[in-house]
Design an enzyme around this catalytic site. Structure first.
Site, mmCIF file in Angstrom:
data_model
loop_
_atom_site.group_PDB
_atom_site.id
_atom_site.type_symbol
_atom_site.label_atom_id
_atom_site.label_comp_id
_atom_site.label_asym_id
_atom_site.label_seq_id
_atom_site.Cartn_x
_atom_site.Cartn_y
_atom_site.Cartn_z
ATOM 1 N N LYS A 32 0.890 -1.115 -0.174
ATOM 2 C CA LYS A 32 -0.021 0.009 -0.046
ATOM 3 C C LYS A 32 0.750 1.189 0.020
ATOM 4 O O LYS A 32 1.624 1.168 0.670
ATOM 5 C CB LYS A 32 -0.937 0.117 1.190
ATOM 6 C CG LYS A 32 -1.734 1.013 1.477
ATOM 7 C CD LYS A 32 -2.971 0.850 2.663
ATOM 8 C CE LYS A 32 -4.002 1.995 2.549
ATOM 9 N NZ LYS A 32 -4.812 1.868 3.859
ATOM 10 N N SER A 80 -9.531 2.176 2.284
ATOM 11 C CA SER A 80 -8.290 2.802 1.786
ATOM 12 C C SER A 80 -7.382 1.962 1.049
ATOM 13 O O SER A 80 -6.602 2.203 0.373
ATOM 14 C CB SER A 80 -7.615 3.828 2.549
ATOM 15 O OG SER A 80 -6.987 3.375 3.654
ATOM 16 N N SER A 110 -10.045 -0.034 6.733
ATOM 17 C CA SER A 110 -9.540 -0.054 5.350
ATOM 18 C C SER A 110 -8.857 -1.130 4.791
ATOM 19 O O SER A 110 -8.571 -1.131 3.698
ATOM 20 C CB SER A 110 -8.316 1.230 5.390
ATOM 21 O OG SER A 110 -9.079 2.572 5.534
#
Length: 446
Positions: free
Chosen positions: A77, A151, A175
């Site tokens: 990420k 996210s 997330s």
């Protein structure tokens, strides 16, 4: 010819250790898939093709025995440092200076033999439950008209599309679990302190945790063990556990739609059939949970945005941070999180695990949400994912598990929540659900 795309991390690592395939061959095959598919998925902000191949070749010279992730391609990420790559956190306001060192979780993955093939798209500052912004839009490989979630949306999309077998994400208000639920993956948010965090400026007041995204429970357990430096090494005895089923939203006024309540009830039946004691029971969620969640969510963004040029932030992020600034001081001194833990501890003393729907409704469209108003984003996020925030506030482990399908064939999912230290138990129960209703590992995106 043997193909390694679509294989699990455990299968790939075993083959590499046994010299049935080289790390370079595995990485090259996954890079080719990324090149072929990612234009329509938007999982990656940047792909490290040359560096990944060179690192795979260097890995082959190491002693591969005992490396649990030998030769496994992994995506990271884009809010975690990868040596030699910029860390943009989904924003035009962040620096493009390459990182000098790996984040500790990335270093642990590499030490275990994994090869980082790229950094994945996130919403700006990892704030929202839709992954779109100046660096791209991550789409759900099961239904590319819809968001991959957020996210950690890019990481989830990469795994669900078979571009990598596992990916690293993190979870401050859902997330990991939200995109995992959208994309049909295992997404595990560990309890506080189990895996090093060091995310942004203060981990959103200690609510954010790093964790794995994977297509199987075995891979999730394997990656979790590496990230936790040896934690959750293997399955344990799980029969006779006390499981509470709740299909009510923790946040007042949010409705959970029928596909998700049905999935939770059917998962409860599966666990009961496996010998567990399952009964309906409602956690004593306080009425102030929604406002407390909003205060922490916005205040965390305000802190992360302090050193950034607001003119380079998107409108929804600027407003989110502006709202949060008025809460920062109160959040830092608030006793609400400890009050929530005290309120819920008797419930978890009576029950080993809480089973809920993972989401309240399917994901919004894959669209330019970052160009839309803050309130519209807030309402879309809250309506979709009210089930996740309580467990960031408590700091207790929670995970999303695929179970069943939505109309049209996209994955549905449930959430498992446990007391501190129960990550292995949650993985065990997820394994029971995996056995009861096996799911297709990757989306049909060819």
């Amino acid at each position: 010819m043997t193909t390694w795309v679509g294989r699990t991390a455990a299968e790939i690592a075993a083959a590499v250790r046994e010299k049935r395939v080289t790390p370079r061959e595995v990485v090259a095959e996954h890079l080719a898939r990324i090149e072929r598919l990612d234009g329509g998925i938007g999982a990656f902000r940047t792909v490290r093709a040359g560096s990944a191949l060179a690192e795979a070749e260097a890995l082959a010279a190491r002693d591969l025995d005992g490396l649990p992730l030998a030769g496994v391609p992994v995506a990271v990420k884009d809010n975690l440092a990868v040596r030699g790559e910029s860390n943009r956190n989904g924003s035009a306001a962040t620096s493009d200076t390459p990182a000098a060192h790996d984040h500790v979780t990335v270093a642990r993955l590499r030490a275990a033999g994994a090869v980082v093939v790229g950094l994945t798209n996130v919403p700006e500052l990892c704030v929202f439950g839709t992954t779109d912004g100046v660096h791209g839009t991550a789409r759900n490989p099961w239904d590319t008209a819809r968001t991959a979630g957020g996210s950690s949306g890019g990481s989830a999309a990469a795994v669900a599309a078979g571009m990598v077998p596992i990916a690293l994400g993190n979870d401050g208000m859902g997330s990991l679990r939200i995109p995992a639920a959208h994309c049909g993956l295992i997404g595990l948010k560990p309890g506080h302190g189990v895996i090093p965090a060091d995310i942004g400026h203060g981990d959103w007041f200690g609510m954010s945790e790093n964790g794995p995204l994977a297509t199987t429970v075995q891979d999730a357990r394997l990656m979790f063990s590496v990230l936790a430096d040896g934690g959750a090494a293997g399955p344990g005895e799980t029969t006779g556990r006390k499981v509470a089923l709740s299909v009510r939203s923790p946040l007042a006024g949010m409705r959970v739609t029928r596909p998700y309540t049905t999935a939770a009830r059917q998962a409860a039946e599966a666990l009961a059939g496996a010998g567990h004691q399952v009964r309906p029971a409602e956690p004593p969620y306080p009425l102030w949970l929604g406002t407390t969640s909003l205060a922490h969510w916005t205040a965390g963004t305000a802190v992360d945005a302090e050193d950034l040029d607001p003119r380079r932030l998107t409108r929804r992020t600027r407003v989110h941070a502006a709202v949060g600034r008025r809460f920062v001081a109160g959040v830092r001194t608030s006793g609400r999180r400890e009050e929530l833990r005290r309120r819920l501890e008797p419930f978890f003393a009576e029950h080993d695990v809480l089973l809920t729907p993972a989401l309240a409704r399917r994901g919004p469209a894959a669209a330019a949400w970052h160009e839309r108003g803050w309130l519209r984003n807030l309402l879309a996020n809250s309506a979709c994912s009210p089930m996740t925030p309580p467990w960031n506030l408590t700091g207790w482990p929670a995970m999303s598990v695929p179970f069943g399908t939505l109309p049209g064939g996209a994955p549905c999912a449930v959430q498992l929540v446990g007391r501190p230290g129960s990550e292995s138990l949650l993985l065990d129960l997820a394994g029971r659900l995996e056995q009861a209703r096996p799911w297709r590992r990757t989306a049909p995106v060819e």
